[in-house]
Design a protein around this motif. Structure first.
Motif, mmCIF file in Angstrom:
data_model
loop_
_atom_site.group_PDB
_atom_site.id
_atom_site.type_symbol
_atom_site.label_atom_id
_atom_site.label_comp_id
_atom_site.label_asym_id
_atom_site.label_seq_id
_atom_site.Cartn_x
_atom_site.Cartn_y
_atom_site.Cartn_z
ATOM 1 N N MET A 1 0.302 6.881 -10.361
ATOM 2 C CA MET A 1 1.298 7.450 -9.450
ATOM 3 C C MET A 1 2.535 6.553 -9.438
ATOM 4 S SD MET A 1 0.963 8.209 -5.339
ATOM 5 C CE MET A 1 -0.430 9.324 -5.556
ATOM 6 N N ASP A 2 3.729 7.133 -9.694
ATOM 7 C CA ASP A 2 4.942 6.331 -9.715
ATOM 8 C C ASP A 2 5.401 6.014 -8.298
ATOM 9 O OD1 ASP A 2 6.194 8.617 -8.733
ATOM 10 O OD2 ASP A 2 6.868 9.271 -10.704
ATOM 11 N N ARG A 3 6.422 5.151 -8.205
ATOM 12 C CA ARG A 3 6.890 4.695 -6.896
ATOM 13 C C ARG A 3 7.460 5.837 -6.061
ATOM 14 N NH1 ARG A 3 10.838 -0.203 -8.065
ATOM 15 N NH2 ARG A 3 11.533 1.285 -9.645
ATOM 16 N N HIS A 4 8.151 6.763 -6.731
ATOM 17 C CA HIS A 4 8.733 7.898 -6.006
ATOM 18 C C HIS A 4 7.645 8.732 -5.346
ATOM 19 C CE1 HIS A 4 11.628 11.145 -5.233
ATOM 20 N NE2 HIS A 4 10.673 11.966 -5.607
ATOM 21 N N GLN A 5 6.588 9.036 -6.098
ATOM 22 C CA GLN A 5 5.498 9.845 -5.562
ATOM 23 C C GLN A 5 4.729 9.081 -4.485
ATOM 24 O OE1 GLN A 5 5.282 12.939 -6.428
ATOM 25 N NE2 GLN A 5 3.476 13.504 -5.256
ATOM 26 N N LEU A 6 4.548 7.778 -4.694
ATOM 27 C CA LEU A 6 3.845 6.954 -3.705
ATOM 28 C C LEU A 6 4.612 6.941 -2.387
ATOM 29 C CD1 LEU A 6 1.557 4.959 -3.035
ATOM 30 C CD2 LEU A 6 3.024 3.129 -3.901
ATOM 31 N N ALA A 7 5.935 6.783 -2.464
ATOM 32 C CA ALA A 7 6.749 6.781 -1.245
ATOM 33 C C ALA A 7 6.709 8.136 -0.556
ATOM 34 C CB ALA A 7 8.190 6.396 -1.592
ATOM 35 N N LYS A 8 6.734 9.189 -1.357
ATOM 36 C CA LYS A 8 6.727 10.545 -0.807
ATOM 37 C C LYS A 8 5.447 10.830 -0.041
ATOM 38 C CE LYS A 8 7.491 15.357 -2.220
ATOM 39 N NZ LYS A 8 7.731 16.262 -3.381
ATOM 40 N N GLU A 9 4.317 10.311 -0.526
ATOM 41 C CA GLU A 9 3.028 10.592 0.083
ATOM 42 C C GLU A 9 2.552 9.477 1.018
ATOM 43 O OE1 GLU A 9 0.279 11.512 -3.003
ATOM 44 O OE2 GLU A 9 1.415 13.246 -3.733
ATOM 45 N N SER A 10 3.410 8.508 1.311
ATOM 46 C CA SER A 10 3.017 7.397 2.180
ATOM 47 C C SER A 10 2.604 7.827 3.590
ATOM 48 C CB SER A 10 4.144 6.363 2.256
ATOM 49 O OG SER A 10 5.343 6.941 2.761
ATOM 50 N N PRO A 11 3.131 8.949 4.156
ATOM 51 C CA PRO A 11 2.643 9.353 5.479
ATOM 52 C C PRO A 11 1.144 9.611 5.530
ATOM 53 C CG PRO A 11 4.694 10.485 5.000
ATOM 54 C CD PRO A 11 4.293 9.774 3.743
ATOM 55 N N ILE A 12 0.552 9.971 4.384
ATOM 56 C CA ILE A 12 -0.899 10.172 4.356
ATOM 57 C C ILE A 12 -1.607 8.864 4.713
ATOM 58 C CG2 ILE A 12 -2.867 10.767 2.883
ATOM 59 C CD1 ILE A 12 -1.025 12.543 1.268
ATOM 60 N N GLY A 13 -1.050 7.741 4.249
ATOM 61 C CA GLY A 13 -1.627 6.445 4.576
ATOM 62 C C GLY A 13 -1.564 6.155 6.059
ATOM 63 N N VAL A 14 -0.464 6.571 6.715
ATOM 64 C CA VAL A 14 -0.347 6.374 8.157
ATOM 65 C C VAL A 14 -1.406 7.187 8.883
ATOM 66 C CG1 VAL A 14 1.162 6.647 10.164
ATOM 67 C CG2 VAL A 14 2.115 5.868 7.979
ATOM 68 N N VAL A 15 -1.598 8.443 8.460
ATOM 69 C CA VAL A 15 -2.615 9.300 9.076
ATOM 70 C C VAL A 15 -4.002 8.686 8.901
ATOM 71 C CG1 VAL A 15 -3.743 11.543 8.969
ATOM 72 C CG2 VAL A 15 -1.256 11.406 8.805
ATOM 73 N N LEU A 16 -4.305 8.224 7.690
ATOM 74 C CA LEU A 16 -5.630 7.638 7.427
ATOM 75 C C LEU A 16 -5.826 6.355 8.224
ATOM 76 C CD1 LEU A 16 -5.908 8.176 3.564
ATOM 77 C CD2 LEU A 16 -7.018 9.481 5.389
ATOM 78 N N PHE A 17 -4.767 5.547 8.322
ATOM 79 C CA PHE A 17 -4.866 4.299 9.079
ATOM 80 C C PHE A 17 -5.105 4.584 10.557
ATOM 81 C CE2 PHE A 17 -2.768 0.738 11.354
ATOM 82 C CZ PHE A 17 -3.612 -0.272 10.931
ATOM 83 N N GLY A 18 -4.342 5.520 11.113
ATOM 84 C CA GLY A 18 -4.550 5.889 12.518
ATOM 85 C C GLY A 18 -5.926 6.487 12.739
ATOM 86 N N GLY A 19 -6.372 7.312 11.792
ATOM 87 C CA GLY A 19 -7.701 7.904 11.914
ATOM 88 C C GLY A 19 -8.794 6.867 11.867
ATOM 89 N N LEU A 20 -8.614 5.854 11.036
ATOM 90 C CA LEU A 20 -9.603 4.769 10.957
ATOM 91 C C LEU A 20 -9.687 4.012 12.277
ATOM 92 C CD1 LEU A 20 -11.557 3.114 9.211
ATOM 93 C CD2 LEU A 20 -9.612 1.708 8.506
ATOM 94 N N LEU A 21 -8.513 3.700 12.867
ATOM 95 C CA LEU A 21 -8.514 3.014 14.163
ATOM 96 C C LEU A 21 -9.146 3.884 15.251
ATOM 97 C CD1 LEU A 21 -4.980 1.317 14.302
ATOM 98 C CD2 LEU A 21 -7.185 0.242 13.843
ATOM 99 N N LEU A 22 -8.863 5.190 15.216
ATOM 100 C CA LEU A 22 -9.435 6.096 16.212
ATOM 101 C C LEU A 22 -10.946 6.173 16.064
ATOM 102 C CD1 LEU A 22 -8.930 8.096 18.506
ATOM 103 C CD2 LEU A 22 -8.614 9.888 16.764
ATOM 104 N N PHE A 23 -11.417 6.254 14.839
ATOM 105 C CA PHE A 23 -12.863 6.284 14.598
ATOM 106 C C PHE A 23 -13.520 4.999 15.093
ATOM 107 C CE2 PHE A 23 -16.448 5.066 11.888
ATOM 108 C CZ PHE A 23 -17.297 6.146 12.089
ATOM 109 N N ALA A 24 -12.862 3.862 14.812
ATOM 110 C CA ALA A 24 -13.421 2.580 15.246
ATOM 111 C C ALA A 24 -13.485 2.506 16.771
ATOM 112 C CB ALA A 24 -12.577 1.432 14.696
ATOM 113 N N ALA A 25 -12.452 3.015 17.455
ATOM 114 C CA ALA A 25 -12.441 2.977 18.916
ATOM 115 C C ALA A 25 -13.543 3.850 19.495
ATOM 116 C CB ALA A 25 -11.068 3.430 19.432
ATOM 117 N N VAL A 26 -13.678 5.070 18.982
ATOM 118 C CA VAL A 26 -14.720 5.978 19.486
ATOM 119 C C VAL A 26 -16.100 5.400 19.196
ATOM 120 C CG1 VAL A 26 -15.746 8.271 19.225
ATOM 121 C CG2 VAL A 26 -13.252 8.013 19.294
#
Length: 359
Positions: A1-26
């Protein structure tokens, strides 16, 4: 995956990171909620460390749907992660101090999850304003470039066309010559097309363009035919019958600028330029190669990063390609495989490559 595509899809990482924290809290608080007679305390604790995590999930989804370009998305995402790391380090530091002092620790996971979540939210907010500021600055620069480009077209290209029209009109007035009529008609049409192209470029680079399927092969054939008429360069092409991309009249400016750049840098009494169009699954590729002195690989990697503000050159190509969700890059011709060009000296030359989504 090139840098342009990685930057474009970076919000997925935010969702996964938040989901991981939410799972850990629950997961951390679920036993307390189910086993304790009074679940108010655990519920409040879950509210404190779960809400920021849920906010990160929502923020990531919003960022994915937002009008931010890939650079803006990457900015917000990296600030989010950086804020979370900073929050975690602060809480982790306090926990480390307590451990060093030998103090008892009570539920260190709870404050750590809260710090990670709150830090991430703070980072997302800061990243949003940072990205907005950068985006506004880029839009101002784009608008300046676009206006500069229109000025360049009007002052140079359009002026040349109108000068030719005026000259042949004078000839026609003195002596009825059918070839002058043809030149007047052709140049008048070219002048009209340049005005329309300039408007499309301004709309595209300012984010207001409307796109439709356009045949890149037809654009290449038109540009190279005109180049053959106006220069001494030998311009060859290798194209399929059609190659459809989603663009507008600005597509012609991409081809025209790259071909013109290749002609300017080609060498010899008979400079040579080779233009190809190829298509793979989901991508249409345009390559423009010259037989000039070429550039080194290090310069090629940063050529578009350091593109000048000259709106009639590589800067406009870069901005238009990005607006069409494509990528553009350059490389020494000796390092590019599959060019399909005639046998040229492999010690020189440059290839410009544009990849656009196929329709």
């Amino acid at each position: 995956m090139d840098r342009h595509q990685l930057a474009k899809e970076s919000p997925i990482g935010v969702v996964l990171f938040g989901g991981l924290l939410l799972f850990a809290a629950v997961f951390y608080h679920i036993d307390e909620l189910l086993l304790l007679d009074n679940p108010v305390g655990p519920a409040l604790a879950l509210l404190l460390d779960g809400t920021p995590a849920l906010a990160l999930v929502v923020a990531g989804y919003w960022l994915w749907c937002s009008p931010f370009d890939p650079k803006g998305r990457w900015t917000v995402s990296t600030w989010t992660v950086a804020g979370s790391v900073a929050g975690g380090l602060v809480i982790g530091g306090t926990i480390g101090v307590r451990l060093y002092e030998g103090r008892p620790l009570v539920e260190p996971v709870f404050p750590l999850l809260t710090g990670l979540g709150m830090g991430g939210v703070a980072g997302a907010v800061a990243g949003y304003f940072n990205a907005r500021a950068k985006q506004d600055a880029r839009r101002a620069a784009v608008l300046t470039d676009a206006l500069s480009f229109v000025n360049s077209v009007i002052r140079h290209d359009l002026l040349n066309d109108l000068t030719a029209i005026r000259g042949h009109a004078d000839v026609l007035a003195e002596d009825h010559r059918p070839e002058s009529v043809d030149v007047i008609s052709r140049k008048a049409n070219e002048a009209t097309e340049r005005i329309e192209t300039s408007r499309s470029i301004v709309e595209t680079v300012t984010g207001n363009g409307s796109f439709e399927p356009i045949d890149l092969v037809a654009v290449v054939e038109a540009v190279t035919a005109q180049t053959r008429e106006t220069t001494l360069a030998t311009v060859t092409t290798d194209c399929p019958e059609t190659a459809m991309v989603r663009a507008n009249d600005g597509l012609e400016s991409i081809v025209d600028n790259l071909v013109e750049n290749a002609v300017e840098h080609a060498e010899g009494a008979e400079p040579r330029v080779h233009v190809t169009v190829s298509q793979t699954a989901g991508t249409v590729r345009l390559t423009v190669a010259d037989d000039g002195p070429g550039i080194d690989q290090a310069t090629a990697r940063t050529l578009f990063d350091n593109a000048s503000g000259d709106a009639s050159g590589l800067s406009i190509v870069d901005r238009l390609v990005a607006a069409y969700d494509g990528t553009v890059w350059a490389t020494p011709r000796s390092r590019y495989d599959g060019l399909g060009a005639p046998e040229w000296d492999e010690t020189g030359g440059t290839v410009f490559v544009v990849d656009l989504p196929a329709v």
